[in-house]
Design a protein around this motif. Structure first.
Motif, PDB file in Angstrom:
ATOM      1  N   PRO A 187       0.835  -1.204   0.000  1.00 38.78           N
ATOM      2  CA  PRO A 187       0.000   0.000   0.000  1.00 38.78           C
ATOM      3  C   PRO A 187       0.868   1.251   0.000  1.00 38.78           C
ATOM      4  N   PRO A 188       0.350   2.378  -0.473  1.00 40.96           N
ATOM      5  CA  PRO A 188       1.145   3.605  -0.558  1.00 40.96           C
ATOM      6  C   PRO A 188       1.770   4.042   0.754  1.00 40.96           C
ATOM      7  N   THR A 189       1.180   3.654   1.903  1.00 39.20           N
ATOM      8  CA  THR A 189       1.735   4.050   3.198  1.00 39.20           C
ATOM      9  C   THR A 189       2.955   3.226   3.568  1.00 39.20           C
ATOM     10  N   ASP A 190       3.150   2.089   2.884  1.00 37.06           N
ATOM     11  CA  ASP A 190       4.304   1.247   3.194  1.00 37.06           C
ATOM     12  C   ASP A 190       5.561   1.860   2.601  1.00 37.06           C
ATOM     13  N   PRO A 191       6.704   1.814   3.320  1.00 36.52           N
ATOM     14  CA  PRO A 191       7.952   2.296   2.729  1.00 36.52           C
ATOM     15  C   PRO A 191       8.369   1.375   1.595  1.00 36.52           C
ATOM     16  N   PRO A 192       8.911   1.913   0.496  1.00 38.21           N
ATOM     17  CA  PRO A 192       9.337   1.073  -0.625  1.00 38.21           C
ATOM     18  C   PRO A 192      10.530   0.230  -0.233  1.00 38.21           C
ATOM     19  N   PRO A 193      10.658  -0.993  -0.782  1.00 36.03           N
ATOM     20  CA  PRO A 193      11.827  -1.825  -0.506  1.00 36.03           C
ATOM     21  C   PRO A 193      13.100  -1.094  -0.898  1.00 36.03           C
ATOM     22  N   ALA A 194      14.195  -1.435  -0.225  1.00 30.09           N
ATOM     23  CA  ALA A 194      15.463  -0.761  -0.501  1.00 30.09           C
ATOM     24  C   ALA A 194      15.894  -0.918  -1.948  1.00 30.09           C
ATOM     25  N   THR A 195      15.520  -2.011  -2.573  1.00 29.35           N
ATOM     26  CA  THR A 195      15.941  -2.262  -3.956  1.00 29.35           C
ATOM     27  C   THR A 195      14.982  -1.644  -4.965  1.00 29.35           C
ATOM     28  N   ASP A 196      13.897  -1.010  -4.496  1.00 33.18           N
ATOM     29  CA  ASP A 196      12.880  -0.459  -5.389  1.00 33.18           C
ATOM     30  C   ASP A 196      12.968   1.059  -5.355  1.00 33.18           C
ATOM     31  N   THR A 197      13.337   1.693  -6.481  1.00 35.57           N
ATOM     32  CA  THR A 197      13.461   3.139  -6.533  1.00 35.57           C
ATOM     33  C   THR A 197      12.105   3.819  -6.483  1.00 35.57           C
ATOM     34  N   GLY A 198      11.035   3.076  -6.710  1.00 35.81           N
ATOM     35  CA  GLY A 198       9.719   3.668  -6.723  1.00 35.81           C
ATOM     36  C   GLY A 198       9.334   4.273  -8.057  1.00 35.81           C
ATOM     37  N   LEU A 199      10.233   4.285  -9.030  1.00 35.94           N
ATOM     38  CA  LEU A 199       9.941   4.908 -10.319  1.00 35.94           C
ATOM     39  C   LEU A 199       8.931   4.111 -11.131  1.00 35.94           C
ATOM     40  N   ALA A 200       9.087   2.774 -11.160  1.00 38.97           N
ATOM     41  CA  ALA A 200       8.215   1.962 -12.013  1.00 38.97           C
ATOM     42  C   ALA A 200       6.742   2.095 -11.633  1.00 38.97           C
ATOM     43  N   PRO A 201       6.370   1.926 -10.358  1.00 40.87           N
ATOM     44  CA  PRO A 201       4.953   2.082 -10.013  1.00 40.87           C
ATOM     45  C   PRO A 201       4.410   3.473 -10.330  1.00 40.87           C
ATOM     46  N   ARG A 202       5.240   4.517 -10.106  1.00 39.76           N
ATOM     47  CA  ARG A 202       4.786   5.879 -10.387  1.00 39.76           C
ATOM     48  C   ARG A 202       4.605   6.097 -11.885  1.00 39.76           C
ATOM     49  N   ALA A 203       5.538   5.547 -12.671  1.00 40.25           N
ATOM     50  CA  ALA A 203       5.436   5.682 -14.123  1.00 40.25           C
ATOM     51  C   ALA A 203       4.184   4.970 -14.640  1.00 40.25           C
ATOM     52  N   LEU A 204       3.916   3.792 -14.112  1.00 39.93           N
ATOM     53  CA  LEU A 204       2.742   3.036 -14.544  1.00 39.93           C
ATOM     54  C   LEU A 204       1.454   3.718 -14.110  1.00 39.93           C
ATOM     55  N   ALA A 205       1.467   4.336 -12.934  1.00 39.84           N
ATOM     56  CA  ALA A 205       0.274   5.055 -12.466  1.00 39.84           C
ATOM     57  C   ALA A 205      -0.020   6.247 -13.373  1.00 39.84           C
ATOM     58  N   LEU A 206       1.030   6.989 -13.758  1.00 37.26           N
ATOM     59  CA  LEU A 206       0.823   8.130 -14.653  1.00 37.26           C
ATOM     60  C   LEU A 206       0.366   7.664 -16.028  1.00 37.26           C
ATOM     61  N   ASP A 207       0.933   6.562 -16.506  1.00 36.35           N
ATOM     62  CA  ASP A 207       0.513   6.029 -17.805  1.00 36.35           C
ATOM     63  C   ASP A 207      -0.960   5.618 -17.764  1.00 36.35           C
ATOM     64  N   ALA A 208      -1.367   4.989 -16.662  1.00 31.49           N
ATOM     65  CA  ALA A 208      -2.774   4.592 -16.522  1.00 31.49           C
ATOM     66  C   ALA A 208      -3.675   5.818 -16.486  1.00 31.49           C
ATOM     67  N   ALA A 209      -3.217   6.891 -15.812  1.00 30.23           N
ATOM     68  CA  ALA A 209      -4.008   8.119 -15.758  1.00 30.23           C
ATOM     69  C   ALA A 209      -4.148   8.744 -17.140  1.00 30.23           C
ATOM     70  N   LEU A 210      -3.085   8.697 -17.937  1.00 33.82           N
ATOM     71  CA  LEU A 210      -3.147   9.214 -19.304  1.00 33.82           C
ATOM     72  C   LEU A 210      -4.135   8.416 -20.149  1.00 33.82           C
TER      73      LEU A 210
END
Length: 237
Positions: A187-210
């Motif tokens: 869930p968004p309140t969870d801290p991202p794993p150390a190996t996950d920059t967080g870019l992929a989920p954000r990019a996919l969310a913006l693509d879905a919004a588009l």
């Protein structure tokens, strides 16, 4: 098609479905179905052409049953939880309707797609678009859909083919959790794993919004939107 013909076609399908469920696809023939329905074989040919046409209609009928159960799932505010419940419903449907499942998701030769593969993939993609829009998908929805469908059909076909006493539910649960955990974030309140920059989920969310946005209201020209989506696709990989 007039009402009488619609009723006759429905009757034939119901009789064929009963034979399929009780005896399997090998028992479904134009002769056996016509006899059980109390009609001439020529009448059956008028509606379905031949046995292959009848089996194709049964696969569609099975998918209608499948969709009815999908629609009956309670809505959840958590799209990842919806993925898990959708997986469980899929496996349960296959175990309750094994002959239909084999007809819908099996194939009789290499290179031939299962009759329900495209429809099931499209349905799954709608679920995954919600996950992406929530910023919780690690890979593009189309890739996630292919991975999920391959995994859940593989598990279900394995369980359908096993004797009832050997069907371990842990197989499905472990495969479900391993796959979904690899494709999604917390869930968004969870801290991202150390190996996950967080870019992929954000990019996919913006693509879905588009994708969901009214293209006429976007402050970008079509070429700029296409370029942005190409960049988002790269960030999501």
């Amino acid at each position: 098609m007039d009402d009488a013909k619609i009723r006759t076609r429905r009757q034939i399908l119901e009789v064929a479905a009963d034979i399929l469920e009780r005896e399997g696809a090998q028992a479904v023939s134009t002769r056996s179905v016509a006899a059980a329905a109390g009609i001439r074989a020529a009448s059956l040919y008028q509606f379905f052409g031949d046995k292959d046409g009848l089996l194709s209609a049964l696969a569609i009928h099975g998918f209608d049953m499948y969709l009815a159960e999908k629609r009956g799932l309670a809505h959840s505010g958590d799209p990842v939880d919806a993925m898990r419940r959708g997986w469980d419903m899929h496996v349960d449907f296959g175990l309750r309707h094994p002959a239909f499942y084999l007809l819908m998701f099996g194939t009789d030769r290499a290179g031939r797609r299962a009759p329900a593969a495209d429809e099931a993939g499209d349905l799954l993609l709608k679920y995954l678009d919600r996950v992406a829009a929530a910023g919780r998908l690690r890979v593009p929805p189309a890739l996630a859909a292919r991975l999920c469908l391959a995994a859940v059909t593989g598990v279900t076909l394995t369980l359908v083919g096993a004797p009832a006493e050997d069907r371990d539910p842990e197989i499905s649960a472990r495969m479900r959790d391993a796959l979904i955990d690899s494709l999604t974030t917390g869930p968004p309140t969870d801290p991202p794993p150390a190996t996950d920059t967080g870019l992929a989920p954000r990019a996919l969310a913006l693509d879905a919004a588009l994708t969901a946005a009214d293209q006429a209201t976007l402050p970008l020209r079509p070429t700029e939107t296409a370029l942005l989506r190409d960049w988002l696709d790269r960030l999501a990989r």
